[in-house]
Write a protein that holds these residues in place. Structure first.
Motif, mmCIF file in Angstrom:
data_model
loop_
_atom_site.group_PDB
_atom_site.id
_atom_site.type_symbol
_atom_site.label_atom_id
_atom_site.label_comp_id
_atom_site.label_asym_id
_atom_site.label_seq_id
_atom_site.Cartn_x
_atom_site.Cartn_y
_atom_site.Cartn_z
ATOM 1 N N HIS A 5 -0.635 -0.520 -10.144
ATOM 2 C CA HIS A 5 -1.603 0.060 -9.207
ATOM 3 C C HIS A 5 -2.974 -0.557 -9.418
ATOM 4 O O HIS A 5 -3.498 -0.553 -10.540
ATOM 5 N N HIS A 13 0.854 -1.183 0.000
ATOM 6 C CA HIS A 13 0.000 0.000 0.000
ATOM 7 C C HIS A 13 0.892 1.236 0.000
ATOM 8 O O HIS A 13 1.649 1.470 0.927
ATOM 9 N N VAL A 19 -0.726 -1.764 -4.543
ATOM 10 C CA VAL A 19 0.091 -1.987 -5.734
ATOM 11 C C VAL A 19 0.695 -3.377 -5.672
ATOM 12 O O VAL A 19 0.931 -3.929 -4.592
ATOM 13 N N ASP A 51 -2.186 3.612 -2.218
ATOM 14 C CA ASP A 51 -3.127 2.715 -2.885
ATOM 15 C C ASP A 51 -2.465 1.346 -3.047
ATOM 16 O O ASP A 51 -1.239 1.228 -3.048
#
Length: 236
Positions: A222, A162, A167, A165
């Motif tokens: 991502h 993280h 990944v 976000d």
């Protein structure tokens, strides 16, 4: 590889862990075997097993034949390893070929990156272990199946991180020399590969973007909820 190098580095071709396992089974089996047997013994999806078997045939490590026509039904395609004395020798120039073909695609197509994403998606759908229509896949299982595809191809993916976000870190690019020269096309192909795999398993998430070479040996894929990913596709 320098601009003037025409041949790949000497030594045996790079063989991923899964493909090496397939080759080991072929070499240890006296009789020719089919795709189903290889898939069962390795735990690979049948399409992935067939991909590795056909690649071994192209590289000269195996041969492909069909069983005798005396059996009822369609003849079964089987594979066996090729004796080491019969393995092809001499230099290989696959990196040069990849550069030439990638350059051709980049020059010939008006939108090469978009075309590469589409081609990557088709291969991602082909290589992933597809669930049955009745099975609902959660995010964890979807990432596991995606990670298996990436591992088979040679990306050395790590567990989801993280940043902030979520990944998927990719710590090895099996096409690095070509990607460094034609980043838009090659990295778009990789992006499509991941998107196609997740779409095929009907995952609740997708790959929003791929950040290539954030470090010399690190790319970041991502992840985003599937609804957001579909909206991004429509807006593109």
């Amino acid at each position: 590889m320098s601009e003037r190098t025409l041949h790949d580095p000497p030594g045996p071709p790079a063989v991923g862990e899964s493909r090496a396992q397939v080759l080991d089974i072929l070499r240890a089996t006296r009789d020719a075997v089919g795709v189903r047997e290889i898939a069962e013994r390795t735990g690979l999806h049948s399409n992935t097993a067939r991909f590795h078997l056909d690649t071994l045939v192209k590289e000269g490590f195996a041969e492909r034949t069909t069983e005798g026509s005396g059996r009822p039904g369609r003849p079964r395609v089987v594979y066996r390893s090729v004796a080491s004395s019969a393995e092809p020798t001499g230099p290989r120039s696959y990196q040069l070929l990849a550069r030439m073909l990638t350059g051709l695609i980049t020059e010939a197509l008006s939108q090469p990156a978009q075309a590469a994403v589409g081609a990557g998606e088709a291969w991602g759908r082909y290589l992933v272990d597809t669930p049955s229509p009745a099975r609902r896949i959660d995010a964890e299982e979807a990432v596991r199946r995606l990670t298996q595809v990436l591992t088979d191809v040679g990306f050395a993916p790590g567990p989801v991180e993280h940043r902030p976000d979520p990944v998927v870190p990719l710590r090895h690019c099996p096409f690095r020399e070509v990607a460094e020269e034609h980043r838009d096309t090659v990295c778009s192909l990789h992006l499509g590969l991941m998107r196609g795999a997740l779409k095929e398993v009907r995952a609740p998430l997708g790959v929003d973007r791929l950040d290539p070479f954030v470090e010399p040996s690190l790319c970041l894929a991502h992840l985003a909820p599937a609804d957001e990913h579909r909206a991004a596709d429509r807006a593109a």
